[in-house]
Design a protein around this motif. Structure first.
Motif, PDB file in Angstrom:
ATOM      1  N   GLU A  99      -9.168  10.293  -0.976  1.00 28.96           N
ATOM      2  CA  GLU A  99      -7.940  10.257  -0.443  1.00 28.96           C
ATOM      3  C   GLU A  99      -7.451  10.230   0.923  1.00 28.96           C
ATOM      4  O   GLU A  99      -6.619   9.605   1.436  1.00 28.96           O
ATOM      5  N   HIS A 100      -8.844   9.945   1.876  1.00 26.06           N
ATOM      6  CA  HIS A 100      -8.506   9.644   3.335  1.00 26.06           C
ATOM      7  C   HIS A 100      -9.384   8.380   3.422  1.00 26.06           C
ATOM      8  O   HIS A 100      -8.867   7.375   4.080  1.00 26.06           O
ATOM      9  N   LEU A 101     -10.680   8.548   3.387  1.00 26.42           N
ATOM     10  CA  LEU A 101     -11.590   7.698   3.892  1.00 26.42           C
ATOM     11  C   LEU A 101     -11.361   6.107   3.347  1.00 26.42           C
ATOM     12  O   LEU A 101     -11.031   5.055   4.038  1.00 26.42           O
ATOM     13  N   GLN A 102     -11.248   6.000   1.976  1.00 24.84           N
ATOM     14  CA  GLN A 102     -11.271   4.862   1.318  1.00 24.84           C
ATOM     15  C   GLN A 102      -9.825   4.293   1.344  1.00 24.84           C
ATOM     16  O   GLN A 102      -9.744   2.893   1.956  1.00 24.84           O
ATOM     17  N   PRO A 103      -8.645   4.927   1.193  1.00 23.98           N
ATOM     18  CA  PRO A 103      -7.407   4.304   1.503  1.00 23.98           C
ATOM     19  C   PRO A 103      -7.301   3.788   2.960  1.00 23.98           C
ATOM     20  O   PRO A 103      -6.943   2.842   3.260  1.00 23.98           O
ATOM     21  N   ALA A 104      -7.914   4.575   4.032  1.00 21.06           N
ATOM     22  CA  ALA A 104      -7.783   4.216   5.248  1.00 21.06           C
ATOM     23  C   ALA A 104      -8.497   3.076   5.616  1.00 21.06           C
ATOM     24  O   ALA A 104      -8.069   1.949   6.277  1.00 21.06           O
ATOM     25  N   VAL A 105      -9.705   3.054   5.195  1.00 21.12           N
ATOM     26  CA  VAL A 105     -10.310   1.712   5.256  1.00 21.12           C
ATOM     27  C   VAL A 105      -9.878   0.642   4.821  1.00 21.12           C
ATOM     28  O   VAL A 105      -9.874  -0.453   5.260  1.00 21.12           O
ATOM     29  N   GLU A 106      -9.386   0.773   3.592  1.00 18.30           N
ATOM     30  CA  GLU A 106      -8.636  -0.508   2.996  1.00 18.30           C
ATOM     31  C   GLU A 106      -7.436  -0.915   3.852  1.00 18.30           C
ATOM     32  O   GLU A 106      -7.335  -2.246   4.010  1.00 18.30           O
ATOM     33  N   ILE A 107      -6.592   0.069   4.114  1.00 17.83           N
ATOM     34  CA  ILE A 107      -5.516  -0.388   4.999  1.00 17.83           C
ATOM     35  C   ILE A 107      -5.972  -1.058   6.334  1.00 17.83           C
ATOM     36  O   ILE A 107      -5.282  -2.021   6.871  1.00 17.83           O
ATOM     37  N   ILE A 108      -6.958  -0.452   6.992  1.00 22.16           N
ATOM     38  CA  ILE A 108      -7.381  -1.302   8.180  1.00 22.16           C
ATOM     39  C   ILE A 108      -7.887  -2.675   7.756  1.00 22.16           C
ATOM     40  O   ILE A 108      -7.620  -3.548   8.684  1.00 22.16           O
TER      41      ILE A 108
ATOM     42  N   PHE B 201       0.826  -0.982   0.058  1.00 19.47           N
ATOM     43  CA  PHE B 201       0.094   0.028  -0.136  1.00 19.47           C
ATOM     44  C   PHE B 201       0.903   1.119  -0.083  1.00 19.47           C
ATOM     45  O   PHE B 201       1.849   1.244   0.723  1.00 19.47           O
ATOM     46  N   PRO B 202       0.373   2.285  -0.745  1.00 19.02           N
ATOM     47  CA  PRO B 202       1.062   3.328  -0.499  1.00 19.02           C
ATOM     48  C   PRO B 202       0.864   3.971   1.037  1.00 19.02           C
ATOM     49  O   PRO B 202       0.353   3.415   1.783  1.00 19.02           O
ATOM     50  N   PRO B 203       1.686   5.040   1.270  1.00 18.64           N
ATOM     51  CA  PRO B 203       1.658   5.434   2.770  1.00 18.64           C
ATOM     52  C   PRO B 203       0.342   5.683   3.414  1.00 18.64           C
ATOM     53  O   PRO B 203      -0.462   6.246   2.340  1.00 18.64           O
ATOM     54  N   ALA B 204       0.241   5.482   4.509  1.00 18.45           N
ATOM     55  CA  ALA B 204      -1.189   5.437   5.098  1.00 18.45           C
ATOM     56  C   ALA B 204      -1.509   6.988   4.774  1.00 18.45           C
ATOM     57  O   ALA B 204      -0.822   7.772   5.118  1.00 18.45           O
ATOM     58  N   PRO B 205      -3.007   7.044   4.759  1.00 16.76           N
ATOM     59  CA  PRO B 205      -3.519   8.341   4.474  1.00 16.76           C
ATOM     60  C   PRO B 205      -3.606   9.074   6.045  1.00 16.76           C
ATOM     61  O   PRO B 205      -3.422   8.450   7.034  1.00 16.76           O
ATOM     62  N   VAL B 206      -3.378  10.363   5.923  1.00 17.31           N
ATOM     63  CA  VAL B 206      -3.431  11.296   7.133  1.00 17.31           C
ATOM     64  C   VAL B 206      -5.000  11.814   7.372  1.00 17.31           C
ATOM     65  O   VAL B 206      -5.705  12.028   6.503  1.00 17.31           O
ATOM     66  N   MET B 207      -5.142  12.413   8.602  1.00 19.17           N
ATOM     67  CA  MET B 207      -6.241  13.113   8.790  1.00 19.17           C
ATOM     68  C   MET B 207      -6.810  14.468   7.656  1.00 19.17           C
ATOM     69  O   MET B 207      -5.595  14.947   7.516  1.00 19.17           O
TER      70      MET B 207
END
Lengths: 321, 800
Positions: free
Chosen positions: B415-424, B169-175
């Motif tokens: 940019e935030h919600l979807q990548p975050a959920v995916e990495i979770i 994954f690319p770097p985790a999204p930030v707030m």
């Protein structure tokens, strides 16, 4: 990541059910059924397959047809119905076009399955020959994933034919292949095969095998299917049993826990050969512990599986679902 | 951390660029005195410099890796100084700080506050990285211990575990930043986010545990300082003591912890606490004497035995928790953005119904728009509304606001919600794999069933996010279509040319009027207490999917996105609580040693009694091989005047832990040190190689007022006498110990006089060999405790 495959397919099947084309949707269903077969066993998968066939009634739907044949072949292999397996293999061969260089994927799959059938029938030299020719084809067409899995298969063939030393280079090659292409699960199973090979070389390699198993376990348990999981558990138990420093009576759980888990998984999978192995190991362990009742029980289950393997009674049953 | 190259203390040079002449003169004077006295009597410690500071310092701690000194002032400002006294930053967290410690790698400074928060600050710029509320009352002591790489054997190295997430994954999204467009301080926010990112990735390199002890007797453990892994309450811990073959159980009451220290192999924890010791078998056996300061030994071998597993789990879990915060921020921000836009829309369009009633018509605004669309007629009310109260400009403004809100929503989702959920979901899948390895992970409480549940929930959340983005896109398109249609109508009504307006789809306008004029599906999805009704087709479809391995909870589409998220949070909490409770339950008390009684009146002040605990590696360990080294604990503390009928005494105890666990290892021993009457011990600290550094200050009544001494004692030169650790109730074995007279001119160790009255704290740094002491006249003095090897040789040759 296997759970993510399932999740993303479900996203597709849930959210875009109204918008997607039927071929794409059927692909999503195929993926889901594949997952079911690997993680939940064949009965669940065939149940779903029936529904999917109703949903996409067009008989020309090749994807679902292909999936059906794959599942039938796997199940036949596991149940020990080799004649049926051979038959399905031949059907696979017919499916692909006869022109060389066309339908390469289908052809490689057909010969991969043929090699596995031969392996199950203990015709090692023929299996190795098929696998070798398959490897050259894959190499020619730059099919890296297949390359790695064929190498792994070759290692497996050598292991089963008691040529562990010959198998080692294949397993190592497969492992390094996987590493360079980020094929983590395949790498883990290559590592597992490597551990099995070391184990076959004698009990003084048990420690090394154990550490290899430990290395691959998180990956296999997280993402591997039932078969792989059961295999890793068996190897884990075997490592403990062959280790001369390990004593069963001190820590029976270290052996029995993985074996029980493997037995559970294999029950769902109807994999007689491995289930027999599990119950054999269990019976041996109980014998050491002096628990006679449990020993007899395990031995009886062992016998059950062996007879099921040797006398495939209901072969016709394998084609219906 | 290239900013701070390690600075070796310069040899015998005065500090560069003193700020004022006066100070320079003073410093030179000091230096002269130092050199002259060194020449005269071989004064051991070299004065590096003497600087006035405008604050009263409460706490001070040297960075273990770099030459940095963190200090806390009385009014709870935190200062960071370099070795050459250059100030790097000052922060004032706005809370009363009660304790301070550095992370083992020296990159983070942890502060404990009076209201039970642990604040983690970046060493580079003093920015707060985390604030964690783990206690209810003041945190008295912090100890951050890192696992030693030496204790790792070859076999465990093979178990090393790779975090695969970064590979896939690319770097985790930030707030997402609130008010993304008009924030002027974006640069700062960016830096901060980067710091947090770097923090979460860098801090996971080596296993370390932060222990915090509070005033009410609770000790919390957190891995990397961020992932809570255990909490024990000393008030509830049963203490079993084997005395003369009989087992007696005790319990401590009203505990206040004053010092904790975790050994470097994470195997044992020693803590000092004050409280009332109660014999649970025989309650009548307690009297005033049982209130005192006690030393406890806790068995934390779970941390060392299971460190690989804990490391893996906490690594995944802490980053999951980070990402959950990202998701929460994203959802709240989207809901804010959207409700802003919707408020404007409703504000403008709410004028229509009132106009309709003013014109005495009973139709709804929906009907009016419908009749406009189908060209039947335009009522005067609608005409008035469109032309005068709404107008072209107002309409364009609404269109622009909604469009920008929609853009923001899209950006946040993609940019935030979807990548975050995916990495979770990926990380949870990894955790689930670990949870399946029952033989290893069950005993740290990673539960397979709970993990399965969480994985299921996160899957549903992924579906929900997908649905949300679809709904949002549809709604936005409908809004756009409707608004441009209205604009067209306005232009027609004003008989202006309409060729500038994009063409519209009247069918979609009907859909908009039917479904969106009064309802707001985006808002519904972002609120927790909404229930959706889905058409039968979808429900059937979802049920159908269960056969294919879909989610067994077929009702999940009825929930809103926010509701689904809060469910995920709940199950995550439950899943992570399991390791927490399991690990907590495996920390046991191994031994107890009452140190000295305190009367209840000065029980409060006892927490500020100087004490120090340290673990040193045992050099000669004949019984074990080199890989399994053991460590010796040293406890050094001042006995308050009057307690045990002793006055002006300092006690040093060693081998407390080892005497608790096994019988054949060296048993508990120690000595008492009597300090000359005219001085009192201000602070003390254990220093490397089994040394003790004492700060003695002249009592104000004596003629020595204003003169102080810094004493370094080599404990090996002092005779430890053994004493038994079994004890009858209310008996303090310390009384048995031999008392040694400390004379300032003997050769027990090195002594140096300081021409200032001294106050706490004393900060010594074992890695750099320096000590910083603070005078009550607001001066900071830095001494070099041990000279370099070559210097020693020089001195030796000089003596010859």
């Amino acid at each position: 990541s296997a759970p993510m495959v399932r999740m993303n397919t479900l996203v597709y099947a849930t959210c875009f059910a109204d918008a997607a084309s039927s071929s794409e949707l059927s692909l999503a269903y195929v993926k889901l059924i594949e997952q079911l077969a690997v993680f939940k066993g064949y009965s669940a998968a065939f149940c779903a397959l029936k529904l999917a066939e109703e949903k996409f009634p067009s008989s020309t739907n090749s994807q679902i047809h292909l999936l059906k044949m794959q599942l039938l072949h796997e199940r036949a292999l596991h149940r020990g119905h080799l004649r049926i397996a051979q038959q399905i293999c031949d059907e696979f061969g017919v499916l692909s076009s006869s022109v060389s260089g066309v339908d390469i994927e289908l052809k490689t799959e057909a010969s991969l399955r043929r090699a596995r059938t031969l392996l199950a029938a203990k015709q090692f030299s023929q299996a190795a020959a098929v696998a070798n020719s398959l490897f050259t084809t894959c190499y020619k067409y730059n099919m890296q994933v297949e390359n790695a899995s064929v190498l792994l298969l070759l290692a497996e063939i050598h292991r089963k034919s008691d040529n562990a030393v010959l198998g080692l280079p294949y397993a190592l090659a497969s492992q390094s292949f996987c590493k360079s292409f980020n094929l983590d699960l395949l790498e883990a199973s290559a590592t597992l095969t490597l551990a099995e090979l070391w184990l076959a070389l004698g009990s003084n390699h048990a420690k090394r095998a154990l550490s290899l198993v430990y290395q691959s376990l998180p990956m296999i348990l997280g993402h591997g299917g039932l078969e792989l999981r059961a295999r890793s558990q068996i190897v884990l138990a075997k490592c403990h049993l062959t280790d001369p420093e390990f004593s069963v009576s001190e820590d029976p759980c270290a052996v029995l826990d993985p074996l029980n888990q493997a037995a559970e998984d294999l029950q769902v999978l109807e994999y007689h050969e491995m289930a027999a192995e599990v119950y054999y190991l269990k019976a041996m362990t109980y014998n050491h512990l002096g628990k006679e009742y449990e020993r007899e029980e395990a031995a009886a289950r062992f016998k059950e599986h062996v007879t099921a393997l040797e006398n495939p009674r209901d072969e016709e049953d394998s084609l219906v679902y | 951390l290239s900013l701070f190259p390690p600075v070796r203390p310069p040899k015998k040079t005065s500090p560069k660029k003193p700020p004022t002449k006066q100070q320079a003169a003073m410093a030179e004077e000091q230096m002269e005195e130092a050199s002259s006295s060194a020449a005269a009597s071989g004064t051991p410690f070299q004065l590096q410099f003497d600087k006035p500071i405008p604050f009263q310092i409460k706490l001070a701690e040297w960075n273990p890796e770099k030459d940095l000194l963190a200090m806390v002032t009385d009014d709870s400002k935190v200062l960071l100084h370099r070795f050459n006294w250059q100030r790097l930053w000052t922060i004032s967290p706005g809370k009363c700080i009660t304790s301070i410690c550095w992370s083992p790698d020296g990159k983070i400074v942890a502060l404990g506050t009076e209201d039970g928060f642990v604040l983690l600050h970046d060493v580079e710029n003093g920015k707060m990285l985390r604030s964690i509320k783990s206690h209810d009352v003041a945190i008295i002591c912090l100890n951050w211990a890192e696992d030693e790489p030496l204790s790792r054997t070859d076999k465990e190295d093979l178990l090393s575990y790779e975090d695969r997430t970064t590979r896939f994954f690319p770097p985790a999204p930030v707030m997402p930043r609130i008010g993304g467009l008009n924030s002027g301080d974006t640069g700062l926010a960016d830096e901060n986010e980067e710091a947090i990112q770097a923090f979460s990735s860098a801090s996971c390199q080596r296993f370390n545990i932060l222990c915090t002890g509070d005033k009410d007797g609770c000790i919390c453990f957190s891995i990397f300082g961020i992932f809570p892994i255990g909490k024990i309450n000393i008030n509830k811990v049963p203490i079993h003591v084997q005395s003369s073959g009989k087992r007696t159980s005790y319990r401590l009451q009203d505990v206040s912890i004053s010092k904790v220290s975790l050994s470097r192999n994470l195997h044992q924890l020693v803590l000092l606490c004050s409280g009332k010791l109660i014999n649970t078998d025989n309650l009548s056996l307690s009297n005033d004497l049982s209130v005192g300061v006690h030393c406890l030994h806790l068995d934390t071998s779970i941390f060392s035995n299971r460190k690989n597993e804990l490391h893996q789990v906490s690594q995944q879990a802490s980053s999951i928790q980070d990402l959950v915060e990202v998701v929460r921020a994203s959802i709240s921000m989207m809901s804010k953005q959207w409700s802003n836009a919707m408020n404007l829309f409703h504000e403008k369009f709410s004028a229509l119904p009132s106009l309709l009633t003013a014109h005495g018509m009973e139709s709804s605004s929906e009907d009016e728009f419908m009749s406009l669309l189908f060209g039947t007629h335009t009522s005067p009310a609608l005409h008035q509304f469109l032309v005068s109260s709404l107008g072209e400009a107002g309409l364009k403004r609404i269109a622009k606001t909604i469009e920008s809100a929609g853009r923001e929503l899209r950006i946040v989702v993609s940019e935030h919600l979807q990548p975050a959920v995916e990495i979770i979901s990926f990380r949870l899948a990894e955790l689930r794999g670990l949870a399946r390895w029952r033989s290893r992970f069950q005993n740290i409480g990673l539960d397979e069933k709970l993990m399965d549940g969480v994985t299921e929930r996160v899957g549903m959340l992924v579906v929900q996010v997908e649905r949300f983005s679809r709904v949002a896109a549809t709604v936005l398109y409908l809004f756009q279509n409707f608004l441009s249609w209205v604009l067209k109508c306005v232009k027609i009504l004003l008989s202006e040319p309409t060729d500038q307006v994009p063409s519209t789809n009247s069918e979609l306008v009907v859909i908009f009027l039917k479904f969106l004029l009064d309802k707001d599906p985006i808002k519904q999805l972002l609120e927790t207490d909404q229930i959706f009704e889905w058409d039968i087709d979808t429900a059937k479809h979802v049920e159908h999917l269960v056969v294919f391995g879909g989610f067994t909870d077929t009702k999940f589409l009825e929930r809103s996105l926010a509701k689904q998220f809060s469910e995920l949070e709940e199950s995550l909490k439950e899943a992570f609580l399991m390791p927490f409770t399991t690990v907590s339950s495996q920390i046991h008390c191994q031994g107890l040693l009452p140190l000295y009684p305190v009367t209840s009146s000065d029980a409060l002040s006892s927490t500020s009694t100087p004490a120090s605990i340290a673990f040193y590696k045992q050099d000669k360990d004949s019984q074990h091989n080199a890989s399994s080294y053991s460590s010796t604990d040293y406890i050094c503390f001042k006995i308050p005047d009057g307690s045990l009928n002793l006055r002006n005494f300092v006690a040093v105890i060693k081998d407390f832990c080892n005497s608790c666990s096994t019988s054949n290892t060296p048993s508990l021993s120690g000595f008492l040190l009597h300090i000359p009457v005219e001085y009192e011990c201000v602070d003390l600290s254990l220093y490397k190689d089994n040394q003790v550094v004492l700060l003695l200050s002249g009592k104000s009544s004596s003629e020595n007022a204003g003169r102080s001494w810094m004493v370094m004692l080599q404990t090996e030169n002092l005779s430890f006498s053994q004493f038994s650790r079994t004890f009858p109730a209310n008996y303090y074995n310390l009384q048995e110990l031999e008392a040694l007279e400390l004379q300032l001119d003997t050769d027990y160790g090195k002594v140096r006089s300081v021409p200032h009255p001294l106050s706490t704290p004393l900060a010594v740094s074992a890695s750099r060999g320096v000590a910083c002491i603070f005078s009550s006249r607001r001066h900071a003095l830095v001494y070099i405790l041990d000279e370099d090897e070559d210097e020693d040789e020089d001195e030796g040759s000089e003596m010859e």
